[in-house]
Design a protein around this motif. Sequence first.
Motif, PDB file in Angstrom:
ATOM      1  N   ASN A 170       0.807  -1.215   0.000  1.00  0.00           N
ATOM      2  CA  ASN A 170       0.000   0.000   0.000  1.00  0.00           C
ATOM      3  C   ASN A 170       0.847   1.275   0.000  1.00  0.00           C
TER       4      ASN A 170
ATOM      5  N   GLU B 248      -1.854   7.610   8.312  1.00  0.00           N
ATOM      6  CA  GLU B 248      -1.710   6.469   7.405  1.00  0.00           C
ATOM      7  C   GLU B 248      -3.057   5.976   6.914  1.00  0.00           C
TER       8      GLU B 248
ATOM      9  N   ALA C  98     -13.232  10.177   1.830  1.00  0.00           N
ATOM     10  CA  ALA C  98     -12.350   9.797   0.727  1.00  0.00           C
ATOM     11  C   ALA C  98     -13.049   9.788  -0.641  1.00  0.00           C
TER      12      ALA C  98
ATOM     13  N   GLU D 246      -4.257   8.358   4.305  1.00  0.00           N
ATOM     14  CA  GLU D 246      -3.520   8.215   3.046  1.00  0.00           C
ATOM     15  C   GLU D 246      -3.824   6.887   2.372  1.00  0.00           C
ATOM     16  N   SER D 247      -4.105   5.861   3.176  1.00  0.00           N
ATOM     17  CA  SER D 247      -4.405   4.558   2.582  1.00  0.00           C
ATOM     18  C   SER D 247      -5.738   4.585   1.833  1.00  0.00           C
ATOM     19  N   LEU D 248      -6.552   5.614   2.104  1.00  0.00           N
ATOM     20  CA  LEU D 248      -7.820   5.748   1.378  1.00  0.00           C
ATOM     21  C   LEU D 248      -7.634   6.507   0.069  1.00  0.00           C
ATOM     22  N   GLY D 249      -6.418   6.975  -0.175  1.00  0.00           N
ATOM     23  CA  GLY D 249      -6.162   7.681  -1.423  1.00  0.00           C
ATOM     24  C   GLY D 249      -6.176   9.194  -1.289  1.00  0.00           C
ATOM     25  N   LEU D 250      -6.271   9.684  -0.057  1.00  0.00           N
ATOM     26  CA  LEU D 250      -6.207  11.135   0.130  1.00  0.00           C
ATOM     27  C   LEU D 250      -4.758  11.598  -0.032  1.00  0.00           C
TER      28      LEU D 250
ATOM     29  N   ALA E 271     -11.134  12.351  -2.702  1.00  0.00           N
ATOM     30  CA  ALA E 271     -10.145  11.701  -3.557  1.00  0.00           C
ATOM     31  C   ALA E 271     -10.732  11.308  -4.907  1.00  0.00           C
TER      32      ALA E 271
ATOM     33  N   GLN F  76      -4.713  16.882   1.673  1.00  0.00           N
ATOM     34  CA  GLN F  76      -6.080  16.576   2.125  1.00  0.00           C
ATOM     35  C   GLN F  76      -6.064  15.928   3.504  1.00  0.00           C
TER      36      GLN F  76
ATOM     37  N   THR G  89      -1.461   7.998  -4.492  1.00  0.00           N
ATOM     38  CA  THR G  89      -2.829   8.362  -4.128  1.00  0.00           C
ATOM     39  C   THR G  89      -3.827   7.634  -5.027  1.00  0.00           C
TER      40      THR G  89
ATOM     41  N   LEU H 166       2.826   2.423   2.183  1.00  0.00           N
ATOM     42  CA  LEU H 166       3.029   3.110   3.463  1.00  0.00           C
ATOM     43  C   LEU H 166       4.457   2.897   3.948  1.00  0.00           C
TER      44      LEU H 166
ATOM     45  N   ARG I 222      -3.724   3.727  -4.094  1.00  0.00           N
ATOM     46  CA  ARG I 222      -4.374   3.424  -2.827  1.00  0.00           C
ATOM     47  C   ARG I 222      -5.900   3.458  -2.935  1.00  0.00           C
ATOM     48  N   GLN I 223      -6.415   4.175  -3.955  1.00  0.00           N
ATOM     49  CA  GLN I 223      -7.859   4.154  -4.143  1.00  0.00           C
ATOM     50  C   GLN I 223      -8.321   2.774  -4.580  1.00  0.00           C
TER      51      GLN I 223
END
Lengths: 252, 221
Positions: free
Chosen positions: A52, B118, A105, B121-125, A109, B129, A77, A54, A80-81
């Motif tokens: 992912n 985290e 999100a 950010e893991s959601l794509g933001l 996003a 944001q 970004t 991270l 991760r979506q």
Amino acid sequence: MDVNLLEVEQLRKSYKDAEVLKGLSFTLARGDVLVVAGPSGCGKSTLLRCINGLEPFQSGVIRLSGRDLTAPGVKWTEVRQKVGMVFQSYELFPHMNVLDNLLLAPRKAQGLSKSEASARAASLLERVGLKDKMKSFPRELSGGQKQRVAILRALMMKPELMLFDEVTAALDPEMVREVLDLMLELATDGMTMIIVTHEMQFAQAAASRVLFMDEGEIVETSSPDVFFTFPKTDRAKQFLNIFHFEKKERRH
Amino acid sequence: MDIEFMINCLPMYVQAAWLTLRIASAGIALALGAGLICALVRSAKIPVASFIVSAYIELSRNTPLLVQLFLLYFGLPKAGVYLSSQMCAIIGLVFLGGSYMAEAFRSGLESVDKAQRESAESLGLTKFQTAIYVVLPQAISVSVPALAANVIFMIKETSVFSVVALADLMFVAKDLIGMYYKTNEALTLLVGFYLLILLPVSALAAWLERRVRYAGFGNPA
């Protein structure tokens, strides 16, 4: 030929001198449910975090739908979506109610309209029986409810792959079930998932494949039936014995 | 007490209080902005900028406002920079308050768990944001008590401004004492006017603190 959804090749990751992932390779087809098992500190969580983005890693390739995620210009970004992640500690946003947690999100996003996102949220909440909690704040929910909302929050993005990082480890036993049931349901619906868990019975029921790791290496990959009944390696046998209790003869 | 004298002095005090308020508001607003930027720069660990911010914070917190104002008002003209009294006062206040606000924001930012970032950010933001929608709202609510204390502190510090020939409350009181020797009357009015400004601010701060208390998310008291 259909490409694998996820391909991991020779993934290596180290913190300073300690090598945590020692060249892992595996593939995941669409609809696969891969359970990653292994002793604590063997690199399971790190593996998920690398997929992912991270966690940066030193070498190796990760491909999602054939696309190399290590190539320059890859926007994490966007990746991760498509890759949802659920954490052990839920990590709902405490200052937002359940609905806003779900909407953030997709709205920001993905640029979804409020009505479209709300409709998606409502149907997901309905499905898990939490529709009446829409306006509740995370601190008003039980652990199991929080974790289910966290799963829905990831599902809101319509991900292609879901990563679960010991999502029941912080829960009371009676809460574990409702979370695992939801995951099982997702698996049945054909969601591709990688699950790090110590719930071995669940793993046996949900997994299409078990990947057993120890000390940063893949020790064996088997079907759940084989892994739980006739593990191929001694290390896996030892590991599975941890979950097995033998009734001892009472002394008197 | 010469009540009639006090009544006659009221308009001067009102005017001075107004000036004090204006400068304090401008100074506080700018200090909040400067403090937030400094805290963000430090928390993002931007190489050179972080060092500059740290140096500024130490300089600002470890020198008296009086000294800072002297430097601005008497020192800068020697270097060819001329500032009005008001300008000096506002800049001085921002210089002082910015560092205190930065420390207040920092404590808030540090209170937000890394896993929150985290998960966002893991959601794509994007990082931006994540900061705006997830980290800052939580950080600021933790910072509110410290920020409110700083606001009150900064308003009180404005009493030093009389040294740069600014006709604030303190200046008016000292002036009246000097001209009429009505020490008791002038000081009573001075205390009264500071209370008039600060009591409502304190009450507002207390209300705000209750309102945003972390555990109270979703449950405004």
